[in-house]
Design a protein around this motif. Structure first.
Motif, PDB file in Angstrom:
ATOM      1  N   UNK A  16      44.992  42.590  45.444  1.00  0.00           N
ATOM      2  CA  UNK A  16      44.946  41.168  45.821  1.00  0.00           C
ATOM      3  C   UNK A  16      44.456  40.323  44.666  1.00  0.00           C
ATOM      4  N   UNK A  17      43.371  39.600  44.901  1.00  0.00           N
ATOM      5  CA  UNK A  17      42.834  38.725  43.861  1.00  0.00           C
ATOM      6  C   UNK A  17      41.801  39.443  43.005  1.00  0.00           C
ATOM      7  N   UNK A  18      41.613  40.737  43.247  1.00  0.00           N
ATOM      8  CA  UNK A  18      40.671  41.506  42.424  1.00  0.00           C
ATOM      9  C   UNK A  18      41.466  42.561  41.661  1.00  0.00           C
ATOM     10  N   UNK A  19      42.087  42.124  40.575  1.00  0.00           N
ATOM     11  CA  UNK A  19      42.962  43.010  39.815  1.00  0.00           C
ATOM     12  C   UNK A  19      42.678  42.888  38.318  1.00  0.00           C
ATOM     13  N   UNK A  20      42.999  43.956  37.596  1.00  0.00           N
ATOM     14  CA  UNK A  20      42.970  43.898  36.135  1.00  0.00           C
ATOM     15  C   UNK A  20      44.420  43.945  35.678  1.00  0.00           C
ATOM     16  N   UNK A  21      44.822  43.002  34.835  1.00  0.00           N
ATOM     17  CA  UNK A  21      46.194  43.009  34.374  1.00  0.00           C
ATOM     18  C   UNK A  21      46.221  42.846  32.861  1.00  0.00           C
ATOM     19  N   UNK A  22      47.061  43.637  32.228  1.00  0.00           N
ATOM     20  CA  UNK A  22      47.170  43.542  30.772  1.00  0.00           C
ATOM     21  C   UNK A  22      48.257  42.510  30.485  1.00  0.00           C
ATOM     22  N   UNK A  23      47.879  41.258  30.491  1.00  0.00           N
ATOM     23  CA  UNK A  23      48.857  40.185  30.356  1.00  0.00           C
ATOM     24  C   UNK A  23      49.395  40.141  28.924  1.00  0.00           C
ATOM     25  N   UNK A  24      48.511  40.379  27.949  1.00  0.00           N
ATOM     26  CA  UNK A  24      48.946  40.461  26.556  1.00  0.00           C
ATOM     27  C   UNK A  24      48.518  41.826  26.038  1.00  0.00           C
ATOM     28  N   UNK A  25      49.358  42.485  25.223  1.00  0.00           N
ATOM     29  CA  UNK A  25      49.067  43.867  24.833  1.00  0.00           C
ATOM     30  C   UNK A  25      47.644  44.024  24.287  1.00  0.00           C
ATOM     31  N   UNK A  26      46.941  44.956  24.879  1.00  0.00           N
ATOM     32  CA  UNK A  26      45.589  45.256  24.417  1.00  0.00           C
ATOM     33  C   UNK A  26      44.501  44.418  25.060  1.00  0.00           C
ATOM     34  N   UNK A  27      44.877  43.320  25.737  1.00  0.00           N
ATOM     35  CA  UNK A  27      43.872  42.445  26.365  1.00  0.00           C
ATOM     36  C   UNK A  27      43.980  42.549  27.884  1.00  0.00           C
ATOM     37  N   UNK A  28      42.929  43.038  28.477  1.00  0.00           N
ATOM     38  CA  UNK A  28      42.971  43.217  29.936  1.00  0.00           C
ATOM     39  C   UNK A  28      42.164  42.129  30.621  1.00  0.00           C
ATOM     40  N   UNK A  29      42.842  41.342  31.426  1.00  0.00           N
ATOM     41  CA  UNK A  29      42.196  40.241  32.134  1.00  0.00           C
ATOM     42  C   UNK A  29      41.916  40.622  33.579  1.00  0.00           C
ATOM     43  N   UNK A  30      40.739  40.232  34.053  1.00  0.00           N
ATOM     44  CA  UNK A  30      40.553  40.200  35.508  1.00  0.00           C
ATOM     45  C   UNK A  30      41.151  38.858  35.904  1.00  0.00           C
ATOM     46  N   UNK A  31      42.440  38.848  36.200  1.00  0.00           N
ATOM     47  CA  UNK A  31      43.187  37.589  36.232  1.00  0.00           C
ATOM     48  C   UNK A  31      42.686  36.576  37.253  1.00  0.00           C
ATOM     49  N   UNK A  32      42.105  37.075  38.315  1.00  0.00           N
ATOM     50  CA  UNK A  32      41.690  36.117  39.352  1.00  0.00           C
ATOM     51  C   UNK A  32      40.181  36.190  39.486  1.00  0.00           C
ATOM     52  N   UNK A  33      39.692  37.002  40.388  1.00  0.00           N
ATOM     53  CA  UNK A  33      38.258  37.173  40.554  1.00  0.00           C
ATOM     54  C   UNK A  33      37.705  37.888  39.319  1.00  0.00           C
ATOM     55  N   UNK A  34      36.511  37.470  38.860  1.00  0.00           N
ATOM     56  CA  UNK A  34      36.029  37.975  37.581  1.00  0.00           C
ATOM     57  C   UNK A  34      34.795  38.866  37.674  1.00  0.00           C
ATOM     58  N   UNK A  35      33.909  38.579  38.612  1.00  0.00           N
ATOM     59  CA  UNK A  35      32.713  39.413  38.721  1.00  0.00           C
ATOM     60  C   UNK A  35      32.410  39.706  40.186  1.00  0.00           C
ATOM     61  N   UNK A  36      31.583  40.710  40.373  1.00  0.00           N
ATOM     62  CA  UNK A  36      31.187  41.081  41.729  1.00  0.00           C
ATOM     63  C   UNK A  36      29.825  40.481  41.970  1.00  0.00           C
ATOM     64  N   UNK A  37      29.641  39.738  43.050  1.00  0.00           N
ATOM     65  CA  UNK A  37      28.282  39.268  43.254  1.00  0.00           C
ATOM     66  C   UNK A  37      27.640  39.755  44.533  1.00  0.00           C
ATOM     67  N   UNK A  38      28.395  40.221  45.484  1.00  0.00           N
ATOM     68  CA  UNK A  38      27.687  40.670  46.676  1.00  0.00           C
ATOM     69  C   UNK A  38      28.459  41.716  47.480  1.00  0.00           C
ATOM     70  N   UNK A  39      29.008  42.673  46.809  1.00  0.00           N
ATOM     71  CA  UNK A  39      29.643  43.763  47.528  1.00  0.00           C
ATOM     72  C   UNK A  39      28.529  44.551  48.224  1.00  0.00           C
ATOM     73  N   UNK A  40      28.708  44.741  49.529  1.00  0.00           N
ATOM     74  CA  UNK A  40      27.624  45.348  50.301  1.00  0.00           C
ATOM     75  C   UNK A  40      27.377  46.789  49.852  1.00  0.00           C
ATOM     76  N   UNK A  41      26.107  47.113  49.581  1.00  0.00           N
ATOM     77  CA  UNK A  41      25.788  48.471  49.111  1.00  0.00           C
ATOM     78  C   UNK A  41      26.231  49.553  50.102  1.00  0.00           C
ATOM     79  N   UNK A  42      26.167  49.242  51.402  1.00  0.00           N
ATOM     80  CA  UNK A  42      26.521  50.310  52.343  1.00  0.00           C
ATOM     81  C   UNK A  42      28.015  50.618  52.320  1.00  0.00           C
ATOM     82  N   UNK A  43      28.830  49.652  51.922  1.00  0.00           N
ATOM     83  CA  UNK A  43      30.267  49.941  51.801  1.00  0.00           C
ATOM     84  C   UNK A  43      30.497  50.884  50.616  1.00  0.00           C
ATOM     85  N   UNK A  44      29.812  50.595  49.519  1.00  0.00           N
ATOM     86  CA  UNK A  44      29.936  51.443  48.324  1.00  0.00           C
ATOM     87  C   UNK A  44      29.557  52.881  48.668  1.00  0.00           C
ATOM     88  N   UNK A  45      28.472  52.993  49.462  1.00  0.00           N
ATOM     89  CA  UNK A  45      27.977  54.313  49.844  1.00  0.00           C
ATOM     90  C   UNK A  45      28.931  55.001  50.812  1.00  0.00           C
TER      91      UNK A  45
END
Lengths: 467, 531
Positions: free
Chosen positions: A41-70
């Motif tokens: 979805x909006x949380x993707x890494x795309x190599x738009x230009x060779x060698x440069x990988x953009x988090x094209x939409x969402x850029x950082x994680x600020x509150x992913x629930x720890x219990x989901x990770x676990x």
């Protein structure tokens, strides 16, 4: 129709993937359908230009629930967070700057440079925010009770909310009631006198919304976005490999539990028979049946595009139409030949490793919103910038960098012209704004990708570009 | 010194007077102290210019509680409310919008602009009526505390919840929406005609430091709509003889019950030496004792000026300081040699007998607010105008008129200069704005009085010129007004009460705070809490 699933999830955004993973984990036969060639979805890494990988939409994680990770063992599937020591760097036009740290004591020392009074209050402010945020957070894990219906489950949820509220204690309860409807500017004005401090904290009340800091209700958003905050400033956590690694990890977790993923499979319609959803029809005409259908697309897209409107009550439809989307942000991704050199704090350093926030004053942010109110993009936008390649060198060729800029305000509806024609013009405004603080920027740009709210809608299916 | 009075009321504004009347009616010995030479607070008629009588400050009654009119028998003391014909919104492109007090007529008028809007107006009216009915009971109750587990509060909440459920149903969602969204958003979902939306939204910004696109303004709009609902009880409109007649009637009613009124008696301090309040000290040095002291002045003035701050808990004082009272409006009163002649609807007519609203579009109002946000008065302000002499000729010499112009926005804190120096510049801006619609205005002006927020503070004791004794924002209404935990008219100082617009349900010439405070005080008396 040959295959039948227990659950069909429309859209492989992070929430769609999480739903699929939990359902598959419970033994259900799950299929996730994604329109694009990649999941996330909006949380993707795309190599738009060779060698440069953009988090094209969402850029950082600020509150992913720890219990989901676990619970989904996401670390086992390659999820790795890269935290940053610096939380926010706000350069000022007059060769000064404010730097907020993950370590609250360092932050207090930094604020002292501006105001001893503010520094003395900061810890108490931070504690209040943490307590109120914890309360709001506690509400997240109960589905919202319906205040009108008097069913037992509802009453139970309502009582749970009431209990969480009571646990705040009398003083905080009163504070919560008073602060939640306020504007973030009013709230911060009560505490501090340093403009850049107030503005940088206030950005959390307006990020992603069509709001200015003087708008009532933004104090609530500040609290809402303060989850996982350190020192009252949102913690910056990069994901190694860009945001795509996060959704890839969830996808792998889901697949490991038996969920199936299909990309380039756009759902055209939810099939409904006798008032019940029975499956979906894909764009190509293929029909897939499922016991339940779960839409990860936004409500407007779900009810106005995926469902036949004649099957819905007109009042319900009217309410869906009046849901406010109003995207307000654009995304600019850059490939850089060298790091930006800020006049107020030259050279490389920790200040480039967190968020760089262009938020010199509350009035600056408010004016940025004023432009949008009347249907044009901000002449001086609020910018929320990260340089993930500093923390994770794998994202760019050696010595080079990727820069992600969330630019606000960029209203979906423009009064003059269309986004197709004015996309690069806005990109120029963003670069000009940032170059005022870091003059070497323009010469350092190798590539630039500008995604307007219209692009966000078209590429990621975000109605009106609302994040 | 023997205790002379049961209750001393500070300030003879309409709420102070209502409070005094109810206490006196219950047999208490009551004294009202007023700083100015006349009673009435911000609801007064003054002959500033010979032959022309201005309702200097407040200019219409919209929310005066019908029970007060009845219980104090105000009609007997000369109160007569004259209905206003409607609202006329002129536009610069030669068009105009007229909203009549008659619903069907308004529909026909709106149909000139948009058939769809005319139909929506019908539904909109119904919804607002239901919403107002839902909220109205709140105007007649002292707010329960949401943070106490006291059975009284819980019962009151349960009752409130039941009331909402019984009458609400599906409307509850609409109510939550109405309580939180901006008036612009709310109206955008209903109508397409800009001038209609703007004129409706204008009532959502009056007295606030918010624009029509600021969340929370839909509630203020509803707050004003409730007066129109009361229209059937004839409590909405214009007062014969000007606003002073209303407060004179309340003062006479209070005196009829035995209350004493003293003007030119400025209270300097509430005396509360060893705990409870025991009386007041006047500026002259005179001390008067009373069993209870009731302050009709705003919370900031009460707790920061009239009370010794060392008597108050620092946390409470901090909350008082945080109470928002940013004045946002001014007033211009004119004596006119002839009626204004509007380009879009020339000549005399019913459109001059109601309110005249300068609110051509939502953007117009929003831009007016933008100016104020950055510390300046609006270049093109929102104006709410009345020509009371068209309804009540006694207010001006024959053939001449008085015009009352409510102006928004005028922030108390100016970024540049002082109000003293910029007062006339502000007045000029108002006249220029209106003259664009009615070009004969400038030459018709015989006399002009300009009141800035600073003047409102100096003259009428309204802190920062806030006409509502504190903004009506969601964080400062109901159980949070004025201070969370102190919404029931009592204060941390025993026997000191509040009864002004800074308490629930807030501003406007409503009288509800004065009445509710009196009922709470009498309740305390009955329960032996006051001796």
């Amino acid at each position: 129709m040959e295959r039948r699933y227990d659950a069909i999830v429309i859209g492989a955004g992070h929430n769609g993937l999480i739903t699929a993973a939990y359902l598959a984990k419970a033994g259900k036969k799950v299929l996730v359908l994604e329109r694009r060639p990649i999941v996330g979805g909006a949380a993707v890494t795309e190599e738009v230009y060779p060698g440069f990988k953009y988090s094209t939409c969402s850029a950082i994680v600020d509150r992913l629930a720890p219990h989901i990770i676990r619970e989904l063992n996401l670390r086992g599937y390659g999820l790795e967070f890269l935290p940053s020591e610096s939380a926010a760097f706000a350069p000022l036009p007059d060769s000064d700057y404010l730097l907020l740290w993950k370590d609250i004591r360092k932050t207090v020392r930094e604020i002292e440079r501006f105001s001893k009074v503010d520094a003395a209050k900061y810890t108490a402010f931070n504690r209040l925010v943490s307590r109120l945020t914890a309360f709001i957070h506690s509400l997240f894990w109960t589905p919202p009770p319906d205040p009108v219906a008097l069913r037992a489950s509802n009453v139970k949820d309502l009582l749970q909310w009431g209990w969480n509220f009571l646990r705040l204690g009398r003083r905080d309860m009163q504070q919560a009631i008073r602060i939640l409807p306020m504007s973030v500017a009013d709230f911060l004005d009560e505490w501090f006198e340093t403009e850049v401090l107030k503005a940088t904290l206030a950005t959390r009340g307006i990020a992603g919304s069509f709001l200015g800091p003087r708008w009532p209700g933004t104090a609530f958003l500040l609290l809402y976005h303060s989850l996982g905050a350190w020192g009252g400033v949102p913690g910056v956590e990069f994901v190694r490999g860009g945001m795509g690694s996060l959704t890839q990890a969830i996808a792998q977790a889901a697949q490991a539990c038996g969920a199936q993923l299909r990309t380039q499979a756009e759902v055209a319609q939810v099939l409904i028979r006798d008032g019940k959803a029975t499956g979906v029809a894909l764009q190509g005409g293929e029909e897939i049946s499922g016991t339940v259908v779960i839409s990860n697309a936004d409500p407007r897209r779900t009810f106005l595009k995926l469902v036949d409107p004649v099957l819905l009550d007109p009042h319900f439809l009217w309410q869906v139409r009046s849901i406010k989307f109003r995207g307000s942000s654009a995304k600019v991704d850059l490939s850089l030949g060298e790091l930006p050199n800020f006049t107020c704090l030259p050279g490389d350093g920790l200040h480039l490793r967190g968020v760089i926030s262009i938020s010199p004053s509350l009035d600056y942010l408010e004016r940025a919103h004023d432009d949008a109110k009347y249907g044009s993009y901000s002449q001086k936008p609020f910018l929320y910038i990260t340089i993930p390649s500093l923390t994770d060198p794998s994202l760019a060729p050696p010595g080079r960098h990727v820069m992600s800029i969330l630019a606000q305000h960029a209203p979906y509806y423009l009064k003059d012209g269309s986004w197709e024609g004015r996309c690069e013009e806005f990109g120029d405004r963003v670069i000009d704004t940032l170059a005022e603080y870091a003059p070497n920027l323009k010469g350092a740009i190798l590539h630039r990708q500008v995604l307007t709210p219209l692009d966000l809608e078209e590429i990621y299916g975000l109605t009106e570009g609302n994040l | 010194m023997a205790v002379e009075y049961d209750a001393i009321i500070i300030g003879a504004g309409h709420n102070g007077l209502v409070n005094a009347a109810y206490l006196a009616r219950a047999g208490k010995r009551v004294l009202i102290l007023e700083r100015r030479p006349i009673v009435g607070g911000a609801a007064v008629t003054e002959e500033i210019y010979p032959g022309f009588k201005y309702s200097v400050c407040s200019y219409v009654v919209s929310l005066l509680r019908p029970e007060i009119i009845r219980e104090l028998d105000l009609a007997r003391y000369g109160l007569e409310i004259l209905p206003l014909d409607g609202t006329f919104t002129p536009m610069l492109d030669g068009h105009y919008l007229m909203r009549w007090s008659d619903h069907a007529q308004t529909r026909r008028e709106i149909a000139r602009h948009s058939i769809a809007d005319a139909e929506a107006y019908e539904e909109f009216g119904k919804l607002m009526y239901h919403m107002a009915l839902l909220v109205k009971p709140l105007l007649s109750m002292a707010p329960p505390s949401p943070t106490s587990l006291n059975p009284g509060d819980l019962i009151q909440f349960a009752r409130l919840a039941k009331q909402l459920r019984d009458h609400g149903g599906k409307n509850l969602y609409d109510l939550t929406k109405l309580m939180t969204v901006s008036s612009a958003d709310f109206l955008d979902a209903w109508f397409e005609t800009e001038v209609l939306k703007a004129t409706l939204a204008a009532s959502g910004i009056i007295g606030t430091f918010l624009g029509p696109r600021s969340p929370g303004t839909a509630y203020v709009m509803l707050h004003h709509y409730m007066g129109e609902i009361d229209g059937v009880f004839r409590s909405w409109g214009f007062v014969r003889g000007g606003m002073g007649t209303l407060t004179q009637a309340i003062a006479r009613a209070a005196q009829g019950f035995g209350a004493e009124v003293r003007t030119e008696a400025e209270v300097d301090q509430v005396i509360a030496k060893n705990g409870p309040a025991t009386g007041v000290a006047l500026s002259s040095g005179e001390e008067i004792q009373g069993r209870v002291v009731v302050s009709g002045v705003d919370p900031k003035r009460t707790f920061l000026k009239l009370v010794d701050p060392s008597r108050l808990d620092p946390e409470f004082l901090d909350q008082v300081r945080k109470y928002k009272m940013r004045g946002s409006s001014g007033k211009v009163n004119l004596a006119l040699s002839e009626l204004p002649n509007f380009t879009c609807l020339p000549g005399d007519g019913p459109h001059l007998r109601g309110a005249i609203s300068i609110s051509p579009s939502l953007d117009y109002l929003e831009r007016a607010y933008d100016d104020a946000k950055y510390g300046d008065f609006s270049r093109r302000p929102y104006l709410d105008i009345l020509i009371p002499s068209t309804i009540d000729p006694s207010l001006a010499p024959p053939g001449k008129h008085v015009m009352s112009i409510f102006v928004q926005y005028a922030p108390y804190h100016l970024k540049q200069g002082t109000w003293k120096d910029r007062r006339e510049e502000f007045g000029d801006g108002v006249i220029d704005t209106l003259a664009e619609y009615a070009p004969n205005l400038k030459s018709a002006i015989l006399h002009r009085q300009v009141l800035t927020p600073w003047d409102l503070e100096q003259e009428f004791g309204l802190t920062e010129g806030n006409i509502f004794h504190g903004e009506l924002s969601l964080d400062q209404i109901f159980f949070s007004r004025p201070i969370p935990g102190w919404a029931r008219y009592r204060t941390p100082i025993k026997n000191l009460y509040l009864c002004g617009s800074g308490t629930h349900p807030g501003g406007g010439v409503m009288g509800a705070p004065g009445r509710l405070a009196a009922l709470e005080i009498l309740n305390d008396w009955k329960r032996g809490k006051i001796r």
